[in-house]
Write a protein that holds these residues in place. Structure first.
Motif, PDB file in Angstrom:
ATOM      1  N   LEU A 161       0.919  -1.257   0.004  1.00 39.18           N
ATOM      2  CA  LEU A 161       0.047  -0.119   0.106  1.00 39.18           C
ATOM      3  C   LEU A 161       0.901   1.370   0.053  1.00 39.18           C
ATOM      4  N   ALA A 162       1.853   1.334   0.775  1.00 39.59           N
ATOM      5  CA  ALA A 162       2.797   2.339   1.074  1.00 39.59           C
ATOM      6  C   ALA A 162       3.503   2.698  -0.422  1.00 39.59           C
ATOM      7  N   SER A 163       4.006   1.302  -1.091  1.00 40.88           N
ATOM      8  CA  SER A 163       4.745   1.620  -2.442  1.00 40.88           C
ATOM      9  C   SER A 163       3.988   2.136  -3.494  1.00 40.88           C
ATOM     10  N   VAL A 164       2.716   1.863  -3.579  1.00 41.11           N
ATOM     11  CA  VAL A 164       1.740   2.398  -4.629  1.00 41.11           C
ATOM     12  C   VAL A 164       1.646   4.017  -4.552  1.00 41.11           C
ATOM     13  N   ASN A 165       1.824   4.451  -2.856  1.00 39.21           N
ATOM     14  CA  ASN A 165       1.605   5.741  -2.695  1.00 39.21           C
ATOM     15  C   ASN A 165       3.044   6.555  -3.222  1.00 39.21           C
ATOM     16  N   TYR A 166       3.906   5.970  -3.118  1.00 38.98           N
ATOM     17  CA  TYR A 166       5.254   6.543  -3.331  1.00 38.98           C
ATOM     18  C   TYR A 166       5.322   6.717  -5.016  1.00 38.98           C
TER      19      TYR A 166
END
Length: 557
Positions: A161-166
Motif C-alpha cells: 500500500l505504501a509503495s503504490v503511494n510512492y
C-alpha cells in the motif's frame, strides 16, 4: 528515493509559507469521487449488515438510515469548506484557521490518528477472509490474532500500500479508480443477484423477537458499535486530496455529496437484502447471539449467505472481493495519513520533515510514518477489537471541527468567494455539530475514555512544538477543553455509558436533549470567539494561495 528538500515549510510559520513546490494537481472529478467511494466501500460492507442485525434486529434498517443522514449532514458542511479552501489535508486544517493553533492541533491529531489506523484494520480484514483458503490457514491464531507468519504477511501488505503511494498521486488515483469500479460493482451486483435469485422472505421482518426488539436505544447504539458509522467514513477523502485536484472548486462538492449519497443507497439496500434473504433455519429465537441464530456465527457473512441460497459462484467472487475492497480502502487511507501529516507540518504542528516532497510530489516521510504506525497496530494487544469503535469516535470528533470552522468563516469572512454555498448553512452547521456530539455519546464511555487517553498523548507530542504566539490564541480555543470534558461527563452519566449503575444514570431522551443543548452552547461560544477576520485571512493566504498556484499551470509544470 531522492527528496527535494526545498519543499520543506519553515518551522514556526503559520502555514509553512511558500514551499517552493506544490503537490501535483492531477486528480479529476472521477478520481476525487472514487477516492471517497474507495474509502466508504471497504470491509464495512462485508460485515455491517450482519452486525447491525445482531445489534438491533430488523430495525437496523432504521439505524443505517439515521447513520447515513447524520454523515450526510456533516458531508454538506465539508462540501462548502473543501471548495472554498482546496488545501491538502483540508479537514484537519480548517479549525486551525478559524480558532488558531490550540484547536487546530487537537483536530489535526484526531484526523491523523483516524487516517493512519484505518489501513491496518483493512489489512486485518483481508487476512481474515484469506483464511478461507488453505494457504493462509496458519496466518491467524484461534483468537484471530496474527501468527508470526501472519504478521510478516500483514507488514508486506502494508508495504505494498505504501509503495503504490510512492509512485505519485496520478498512479494512486488510477489504481484506486480501477479498484473502486470493482468495489462499487460487487456490492451492487450482490444486492441484485441475492434479491432476484436467492429469494426474499418478508416474514423475516417480524421473525425471532420482532422487528424492533431493543427499542430506540438499540437502534442508536447499533450506529457506532456495529460499524455503521465506520462503514460510512471516507467522504472527506476528496477534501484531503483537494490540494491535488485539477478543478477543486467545481469537483469537491460533487465528490463529497455524491459519494455519501451513493454509499447511503448501497448500505441501506445491503441491510434490507441480507435480512430478507436469510433462510429461516439461520434465525434463532432472538436476533442477538443469545438466541443462537446461525447467522450470528458467520465469519464471512455475505459469502456464506450466498452459499446458503445456492449461489456458490457469487460466494467465490465475494471471497475475492473481501481482499480487493479492504485493500482499496487501505490504499486511500495510507495516502490520507500522509496528506494530513503534510498539512499539519505546514501548520507547524508536525516536524517540517513531514512537509518534504519527492520529485513525484509525494510527502515521503508521511507515507513512511503511516506505514510504521499501521504496523504497530498489528501487535496483538488486548484492546485491539475495540479499535474500530475507537476510530469511529475519533473520526466523528475530527468531523466535528468542520461545522465549527464553517460557522466561524460564515461570521468572520461573509464576503469570501464560496463556489458552493450550502443552502440553509446557518441551521445545518449547528445541527451537524449536534449530530457529531450525539454519535460520540452513542459510542459509550468504554470507547470515549480511551479516546481521551489518546488526546492527552497527542497534546504531549504536539504542544512541545514552537508555533507563532499569535496563532496560539487561548480565548479562541477556550471552548475545546470544556467540550471534551463535558462530553466525557455526559457520556459517563448517560444511559449510553455501558455501566451498570443505579440511581444517577440520565435516561435516553434526557441524554439526547442534554447533549444537544450542550453542543449548541459550545457551537455559538466557539464561533463568537473565533480569530479576528484579518488574522484568519492572513493565515489562509499564506497557505491557500501558494497551494492554488498550480491551478493556473498546464500539465507537466
Amino acid at each position: 528515493m531522492a527528496v527535494d528538500f526545498s519543499t520543506t515549510p519553515q518551522a514556526g510559520s503559520s502555514g509553512g509559507g511558500k514551499s517552493g513546490v506544490s503537490l501535483a494537481r492531477e486528480i479529476g472529478l472521477i478520481g476525487l469521487l472514487w477516492a471517497s467511494m474507495g474509502s466508504i466501500i471497504g470491509s464495512g460492507w462485508l460485515f455491517g449488515a450482519q452486525k447491525g442485525l445482531a445489534a438491533a434486529g430488523p430495525a437496523s434498517i432504521i439505524s443505517w438510515v439515521i447513520g447515513g443522514v447524520c454523515i450526510l449532514v456533516l458531508a454538506l458542511v465539508h462540501a462548502e469548506l473543501g471548495a472554498m479552501y482546496p488545501m491538502s489535508g483540508g479537514s484537519a486544517r480548517f479549525p486551525h484557521y478559524a480558532f488558531g493553533g490550540i484547536a487546530g492541533a487537537g483536530f489535526g491529531w484526531f484526523s491523523w490518528l483516524q487516517a493512519v489506523t484505518v489501513a491496518p484494520i483493512e489489512v486485518s480484514a483481508m487476512i481474515l477472509y484469506l483464511g478461507h483458503y488453505s494457504f493462509a490457514k496458519d496466518w491467524l491464531k484461534p483468537d484471530q490474532t496474527l501468527t508470526h507468519t501472519g504478521l510478516v504477511v500483514a507488514i508486506v501488505l502494508m508495504a505494498i500500500l505504501a509503495s503504490v503511494n510512492y509512485l505519485g498521486v496520478r498512479a494512486l488515483a488510477n489504481t484506486n479508480s480501477v479498484m473502486t469500479w470493482w468495489k462499487v460493482g460487487v456490492p451492487l451486483g450482490t444486492i441484485l443477484f441475492v434479491a432476484v435469485l436467492g429469494g426474499m422472505h418478508t416474514s423475516n421482518l417480524t421473525a425471532a423477537d420482532g422487528f424492533n426488539p431493543g427499542g430506540l436505544k438499540a437502534i442508536l447504539l447499533a450506529i457506532p458499535i456495529s460499524g455503521i458509522i465506520f462503514s460510512y467514513l471516507g467522504f472527506e477523502q476528496a477534501d484531503q486530496l483537494a490540494g491535488e485536484s485539477k478543478n477543486p472548486k467545481r469537483d469537491i462538492p460533487v465528490a463529497v455529496i455524491g459519494s455519501i449519497l451513493l454509499g447511503l443507497f448501497i448500505y441501506i439496500a445491503l441491510q434490507i437484502v441480507f435480512l430478507l434473504a436469510l433462510p429461516a433455519s439461520t434465525i434463532g429465537k432472538t436476533w442477538d447471539q443469545t438466541g443462537a441464530g446461525l447467522y450470528t456465527a458467520f465469519t464471512g457473512p455475505w459469502a456464506q449467505l450466498a452459499s446458503l441460497v445456492s449461489l456458490g459462484w457469487l460466494a467465490a467472487i465475494l471471497y475475492f472481493d473481501a481482499v480487493v475492497s479492504p485493500a482499496g480502502t487501505g490504499l486511500i487511507y495510507t495516502a490520507a495519513g500522509a496528506r494530513v501529516s503534510y498539512g499539519l507540518a505546514r501548520n507547524s504542528y508536525f516536524h517540517s520533515i513531514f512537509g518534504r516532497l519527492t520529485p513525484s510530489k509525494v510527502p515521503w516521510f508521511g507515507v513512511l510514518v503511516s506505514f510504521i504506525a499501521g504496523c504497530v497496530c498489528f501487535l496483538p494487544f488486548p484492546s485491539w477489537q475495540s479499535l474500530v469503535g475507537l476510530i469511529t469516535s475519533a473520526s466523528v470528533l475530527m468531523y466535528a471541527g468542520a461545522p465549527l470552522a464553517f460557522g466561524a468563516f460564515r461570521k468572520r469572512l461573509p464576503d469570501t468567494e464560496r463556489p458552493y454555498r450550502l443552502p440553509g448553512g446557518e441551521i445545518i452547521s449547528p445541527l451537524a455539530f449536534v449530530v457529531a456530539s450525539w454519535i460520540i455519546l452513542w459510542s459509550g464511555w468504554e470507547t470515549n475514555y480511551k479516546l481521551g487517553i489518546l488526546i492527552v498523548i497527542g497534546c504531549l507530542l504536539i504542544f512541545n512544538r514552537e508555533m507563532d504566539p499569535e496563532h496560539m490564541n487561548l480565548k479562541a480555543a477556550a471552548w475545546l477543553p470544556v467540550y471534551l470534558v463535558g462530553m466525557g461527563t455526559i457520556t459517563f452519566f448517560s444511559t449510553f455509558s455501558g455501566r451498570s449503575n443505579q440511581g444517577y444514570t440520565i435516561d435516553l431522551w434526557w441524554s439526547l436533549i442534554i447533549t444537544a443543548a450542550f453542543a449548541v452552547g459550545i457551537y455559538f461560544w466557539a464561533i463568537n470567539v473565533a480569530l479576528p477576520s484579518a488574522v484568519i485571512q492572513r493565515m489562509v493566504d499564506e497557505v491557500v494561495v501558494p497551494e492554488e498556484e498550480d491551478l493556473a499551470l498546464p500539465a507537466g509544470h
